[in-house]
Design an enzyme around this catalytic site. Structure first.
Site, PDB file in Angstrom:
ATOM      1  N   LYS A   1       0.640  -1.320  -0.193  1.00  0.00           N
ATOM      2  CA  LYS A   1      -0.107  -0.112  -0.182  1.00  0.00           C
ATOM      3  C   LYS A   1       0.878   1.204  -0.008  1.00  0.00           C
ATOM      4  O   LYS A   1       0.344   2.281  -0.572  1.00  0.00           O
ATOM      5  CB  LYS A   1      -0.921  -0.058   1.249  1.00  0.00           C
ATOM      6  CG  LYS A   1      -0.184   0.135   2.406  1.00  0.00           C
ATOM      7  CD  LYS A   1      -1.315  -0.314   3.849  1.00  0.00           C
ATOM      8  CE  LYS A   1      -0.135  -0.722   4.901  1.00  0.00           C
ATOM      9  NZ  LYS A   1       0.171  -1.999   4.940  1.00  0.00           N
TER      10      LYS A   1
ATOM     11  N   GLY B   1      -6.553  -6.663   3.019  1.00  0.00           N
ATOM     12  CA  GLY B   1      -5.972  -7.969   3.164  1.00  0.00           C
ATOM     13  C   GLY B   1      -6.775  -8.828   2.242  1.00  0.00           C
ATOM     14  O   GLY B   1      -6.307  -8.657   1.248  1.00  0.00           O
TER      15      GLY B   1
ATOM     16  N   ILE C   1      -9.803  -9.224   1.819  1.00  0.00           N
ATOM     17  CA  ILE C   1     -11.225  -8.867   1.392  1.00  0.00           C
ATOM     18  C   ILE C   1     -11.004  -8.432  -0.117  1.00  0.00           C
ATOM     19  O   ILE C   1     -10.240  -7.502  -0.454  1.00  0.00           O
ATOM     20  CB  ILE C   1     -11.874  -7.816   2.054  1.00  0.00           C
ATOM     21  CG1 ILE C   1     -11.820  -8.007   3.568  1.00  0.00           C
ATOM     22  CG2 ILE C   1     -13.246  -7.404   1.579  1.00  0.00           C
ATOM     23  CD1 ILE C   1     -12.107  -6.912   4.612  1.00  0.00           C
TER      24      ILE C   1
ATOM     25  N   GLU D   1       2.443  -2.857  16.160  1.00  0.00           N
ATOM     26  CA  GLU D   1       4.124  -2.688  16.217  1.00  0.00           C
ATOM     27  C   GLU D   1       4.484  -1.954  17.381  1.00  0.00           C
ATOM     28  O   GLU D   1       3.781  -1.390  18.057  1.00  0.00           O
ATOM     29  CB  GLU D   1       4.548  -2.074  14.953  1.00  0.00           C
ATOM     30  CG  GLU D   1       3.950  -2.302  13.611  1.00  0.00           C
ATOM     31  CD  GLU D   1       4.797  -3.433  13.286  1.00  0.00           C
ATOM     32  OE1 GLU D   1       5.914  -3.615  13.285  1.00  0.00           O
ATOM     33  OE2 GLU D   1       4.409  -4.134  12.321  1.00  0.00           O
TER      34      GLU D   1
ATOM     35  N   LYS E   1      -4.669   3.442   2.564  1.00  0.00           N
ATOM     36  CA  LYS E   1      -5.569   2.609   2.050  1.00  0.00           C
ATOM     37  C   LYS E   1      -6.800   3.383   1.612  1.00  0.00           C
ATOM     38  O   LYS E   1      -7.297   3.155   0.683  1.00  0.00           O
ATOM     39  CB  LYS E   1      -6.116   1.523   2.974  1.00  0.00           C
ATOM     40  CG  LYS E   1      -4.930   0.573   3.343  1.00  0.00           C
ATOM     41  CD  LYS E   1      -5.257  -0.284   4.834  1.00  0.00           C
ATOM     42  CE  LYS E   1      -4.191  -1.340   4.865  1.00  0.00           C
ATOM     43  NZ  LYS E   1      -4.433  -1.898   6.242  1.00  0.00           N
TER      44      LYS E   1
ATOM     45  N   GLY F   1      -3.059 -10.968   8.002  1.00  0.00           N
ATOM     46  CA  GLY F   1      -2.711 -12.363   8.173  1.00  0.00           C
ATOM     47  C   GLY F   1      -2.084 -12.956   7.201  1.00  0.00           C
ATOM     48  O   GLY F   1      -2.279 -12.775   5.911  1.00  0.00           O
TER      49      GLY F   1
HETATM   50  P1  NAP Z   1       7.473  -9.232   6.614  1.00  0.00           P
HETATM   51  O1  NAP Z   1       6.829 -10.309   7.366  1.00  0.00           O
HETATM   52  O2  NAP Z   1       8.215  -8.230   7.422  1.00  0.00           O
HETATM   53  O3  NAP Z   1       8.409  -9.989   5.329  1.00  0.00           O
HETATM   54  C1  NAP Z   1       9.167  -9.110   4.506  1.00  0.00           C
HETATM   55  C2  NAP Z   1      10.034 -10.331   3.726  1.00  0.00           C
HETATM   56  O4  NAP Z   1      10.676  -9.379   2.790  1.00  0.00           O
HETATM   57  C3  NAP Z   1      10.960 -11.046   4.608  1.00  0.00           C
HETATM   58  O5  NAP Z   1      10.941 -12.350   3.865  1.00  0.00           O
HETATM   59  C4  NAP Z   1      12.259 -10.181   3.956  1.00  0.00           C
HETATM   60  O6  NAP Z   1      13.489 -10.885   4.251  1.00  0.00           O
HETATM   61  C5  NAP Z   1      12.008  -9.739   2.538  1.00  0.00           C
HETATM   62  N1  NAP Z   1      12.723  -8.380   2.737  1.00  0.00           N
HETATM   63  C6  NAP Z   1      12.338  -7.113   3.118  1.00  0.00           C
HETATM   64  N2  NAP Z   1      13.373  -6.430   2.688  1.00  0.00           N
HETATM   65  C7  NAP Z   1      14.076  -6.692   1.744  1.00  0.00           C
HETATM   66  C8  NAP Z   1      15.090  -6.568   0.826  1.00  0.00           C
HETATM   67  N3  NAP Z   1      15.542  -5.143   0.959  1.00  0.00           N
HETATM   68  N4  NAP Z   1      15.722  -7.342   0.158  1.00  0.00           N
HETATM   69  C9  NAP Z   1      15.470  -8.608   0.274  1.00  0.00           C
HETATM   70  N5  NAP Z   1      14.298  -9.202   0.841  1.00  0.00           N
HETATM   71  C10 NAP Z   1      13.753  -8.104   1.574  1.00  0.00           C
HETATM   72  O7  NAP Z   1       6.358  -8.503   5.818  1.00  0.00           O
HETATM   73  P2  NAP Z   1       4.902  -9.012   5.635  1.00  0.00           P
HETATM   74  O8  NAP Z   1       3.878  -8.721   6.834  1.00  0.00           O
HETATM   75  O9  NAP Z   1       4.779 -10.434   4.905  1.00  0.00           O
HETATM   76  O10 NAP Z   1       4.266  -7.725   4.458  1.00  0.00           O
HETATM   77  C11 NAP Z   1       4.860  -7.675   3.345  1.00  0.00           C
HETATM   78  C12 NAP Z   1       3.787  -6.620   2.429  1.00  0.00           C
HETATM   79  O11 NAP Z   1       2.600  -7.246   2.516  1.00  0.00           O
HETATM   80  C13 NAP Z   1       3.757  -5.349   2.926  1.00  0.00           C
HETATM   81  O12 NAP Z   1       3.751  -4.357   1.910  1.00  0.00           O
HETATM   82  C14 NAP Z   1       2.682  -5.214   3.703  1.00  0.00           C
HETATM   83  O13 NAP Z   1       1.996  -3.850   3.831  1.00  0.00           O
HETATM   84  C15 NAP Z   1       1.680  -5.974   2.862  1.00  0.00           C
HETATM   85  N6  NAP Z   1       0.689  -6.475   3.838  1.00  0.00           N
HETATM   86  C16 NAP Z   1       0.793  -7.278   4.701  1.00  0.00           C
HETATM   87  C17 NAP Z   1      -0.187  -8.057   5.582  1.00  0.00           C
HETATM   88  C18 NAP Z   1       0.060  -8.754   6.757  1.00  0.00           C
HETATM   89  O14 NAP Z   1      -0.950  -9.251   7.336  1.00  0.00           O
HETATM   90  N7  NAP Z   1       1.067  -8.945   7.209  1.00  0.00           N
HETATM   91  C19 NAP Z   1      -1.695  -7.576   5.053  1.00  0.00           C
HETATM   92  C20 NAP Z   1      -1.892  -6.948   3.767  1.00  0.00           C
HETATM   93  C21 NAP Z   1      -0.660  -6.396   3.201  1.00  0.00           C
HETATM   94  P3  NAP Z   1      13.952 -11.498   5.601  1.00  0.00           P
HETATM   95  O15 NAP Z   1      13.092 -12.855   5.532  1.00  0.00           O
HETATM   96  O16 NAP Z   1      15.274 -12.313   5.164  1.00  0.00           O
HETATM   97  O17 NAP Z   1      14.165 -10.624   6.520  1.00  0.00           O
HETATM   98  N1  HSE Z   2      -1.235  -2.930  10.144  1.00  0.00           N
HETATM   99  C1  HSE Z   2      -2.340  -3.322   9.310  1.00  0.00           C
HETATM  100  C2  HSE Z   2      -3.604  -3.349  10.150  1.00  0.00           C
HETATM  101  C3  HSE Z   2      -2.372  -4.743   8.695  1.00  0.00           C
HETATM  102  O1  HSE Z   2      -3.336  -3.216  11.607  1.00  0.00           O
HETATM  103  O2  HSE Z   2      -4.843  -3.625   9.814  1.00  0.00           O
HETATM  104  C4  HSE Z   2      -1.478  -4.501   7.239  1.00  0.00           C
HETATM  105  O3  HSE Z   2      -2.156  -3.571   6.604  1.00  0.00           O
END
Ligand code: NAP
Ligand code: HSE
Length: 432
Positions: free
Chosen positions: A105, A134, A136, A190, A205, A303
């Site tokens: 985003k 997410g 949805i 966080e 968003k 998630g």
């Molecule tokens: P995360 O758990 O922090 O995972 C990030 C991954 O990217 C890790 O595997 C990390 O490697 C890799 N990475 C980060 N920076 C890097 C770089 N410079 N070079 C190479 N690899 C790199 O993040 P996440 O929660 O999966 O979120 C990912 C994206 O999805 C974000 O844009 C977030 O806003 C979006 N999103 C997340 C959620 C959610 O529920 N988490 C929901 C909707 C959208 P390492 O493992 O080696 O550290």
């Molecule tokens: N931090 C976000 C939330 C999840 O609490 O909804 C990722 O977009």
């Protein structure tokens, strides 16, 4: 001929590992739906030495060039997060003739146009369903399923962390600091909770949703933002007494002859509104269109597997476009250049909670301050506070411009009878 569609996955964290799991466990269904196998060929991570469950070590790399230069890879799936290098990698992927799926985003809200221009120049697909809500489905409905409509309003609970916190404050009367601590312990918020509680995550968003709903480019800077840090158990209790619940909403409205009004802030929402029943970490987006009427999209806003559900659906869409020679079929839908409605000109009802001196004429003075600023009152509730010689007054106004409320607050602050303006919160009601 091998028709396999190969993916380069950027990131194997929460979302990336979910994408790997869904592609593996639903491989045969996905192959049947696409008409060819869909496989991950390489996975980019920061730490290539780390042992990761479910991930073939041979696919792991810490060099983006390994993915960029791999001619077999036609889809780059960016689930790394952050602005850079994520944006740079996506632009380079387009320039190398690859399609992009992202959950990011931050990049879409700030640089959506740049990415779409690069996708168009290279006749590539750009999909970003997981960037809002997410799991949805809301991006595809706005771009495709609801495209027959002129959308006039979009309103959503798009941040699970703050919705969890407000739900807890409502259900158990807990105060802000206690629920923040609990949200952090559960892993929702966080250690630095600012992006969630100050409304920035929701604002990104909101910018994406408003761009799609009104077919005009809205950036993060165009969104007026207020977080939930000033919401107290007292406000929640007063809201309940008056028939409302407090929610952090992303609101977008296309106001005839004024422009696009996009904001994120807490609101008092009538308890009967469908969004009022959305509790905990769940998200929901409410859309008003001139053909469908009202529609609401509800589900898990974050998630691993729910978000992967949206990312993998985008991968399937892209794979179908590649196999049918239809890449770039649905590009940027921001064909309008609508003006923004300045926040001072936007209209709402307001809830104003004041601590005042409990003396004759106090209420009259306060009502006059509202009247002098052209603000008409809908209801006034007064309670005597535990604080000696003080009373608490809660006012709900009729529909009024934001600038008139700002003027009223300025005047109230000069009145000797006013001890403190405790809170000012917008009210979303039948009048709006
Ligand atoms: P995360 O758990 O922090 O995972 C990030 C991954 O990217 C890790 O595997 C990390 O490697 C890799 N990475 C980060 N920076 C890097 C770089 N410079 N070079 C190479 N690899 C790199 O993040 P996440 O929660 O999966 O979120 C990912 C994206 O999805 C974000 O844009 C977030 O806003 C979006 N999103 C997340 C959620 C959610 O529920 N988490 C929901 C909707 C959208 P390492 O493992 O080696 O550290
Ligand atoms: N931090 C976000 C939330 C999840 O609490 O909804 C990722 O977009």
């Amino acid at each position: 001929m091998d028709k396999t569609v190969y993916i380069g996955l950027l990131g194997a964290g929460t979302v990336g590992s979910g994408v790997i799991e869904v592609l593996n466990k639903n491989a045969s269904e996905i192959e049947a739906r696409v008409g060819a196998p869909v496989k991950i060929k390489k996975v980019l991570v920061r730490d290539a030495k780390k042992v990761r469950d479910g991930l073939d070590k041979a696919t792991v790399t810490d060099s983006f060039d390994d993915i960029l230069n791999d001619k077999d890879i036609s889809i780059v799936v960016e689930v790394m997060g952050g602005m850079n290098p994520a944006k740079d990698y996506m632009l380079r992927a387009f320039n190398a003739g690859k399609c992009v799926v992202t959950a990011n985003k931050d990049v879409i809200a700030a640089c959506g146009k740049e990415l779409f221009d690069a996708a168009k120049k290279n006749s590539a697909d750009l999909h970003f369903e997981a960037s809002v809500g997410g799991g949805i489905p809301i991006i595809t409905p706005l771009k495709q399923s609801l495209t027959a409509n002129k959308i006039t309003e979009i309103m959503g609970i798009v941040n699970g962390t703050t919705n969890y916190m407000l739900t807890k404050m409502t259900e158990v009367g807990a105060d802000y600091d206690a629920v923040l601590k609990e949200a952090q312990e559960k892993g929702y918020a966080e250690a630095n909770p600012s992006a969630d509680v100050d409304g920035l995550d929701a604002a990104r968003k909101a910018a994406i949703l408003a761009s799609l709903a009104f077919n005009t480019r809205i950036s993060l800077d165009d969104v007026a933002v207020e977080g939930i840090t000033k919401i107290t158990p007292e406000d929640i209790a007063f809201a309940r007494e008056l028939g409302y619940v407090i929610k952090l909403l992303a609101v977008g409205k296309d106001i005839p002859s004024k422009g696009i009004d996009v904001r994120v802030h807490p609101v008092l929402l009538p308890a009967s509104h469908p969004l009022s029943a959305v509790n905990g970490v769940f998200n929901a987006i409410f859309v008003r269109g001139n053909a469908i009427g009202e529609a609401m999209f509800y589900g898990p806003g974050a998630g691993s597997l729910p978000t992967a559900s949206a990312v993998v659906a985008d991968i399937i869409d892209t794979a179908r476009d590649i196999l049918y020679g239809a890449v770039g079929r649905i590009g940027c839908t921001c064909y309008n250049e609508k003006p923004l409605c300045p926040v001072e000109e936007t209209e709402s009802s307001y809830y104003v909670r004041l601590l005042v001196k409990d003396e004759p004429g106090a209420l009259g003075n306060i009502a006059t301050a509202f009247g002098k600023n052209g603000v008409s009152l809908k209801s006034v509730v007064q309670t005597t506070k535990a604080v000696k010689h003080k009373a608490e007054i809660v006012v709900i106004t009729h529909l009024v411009k934001h600038k008139n409320i700002l003027g009223t607050m300025e005047l109230l602050n000069t009145l000797p009878v006013v001890d403190t303006i405790k809170n000012v919160i917008r009210v979303e009601n039948e009048e709006c």
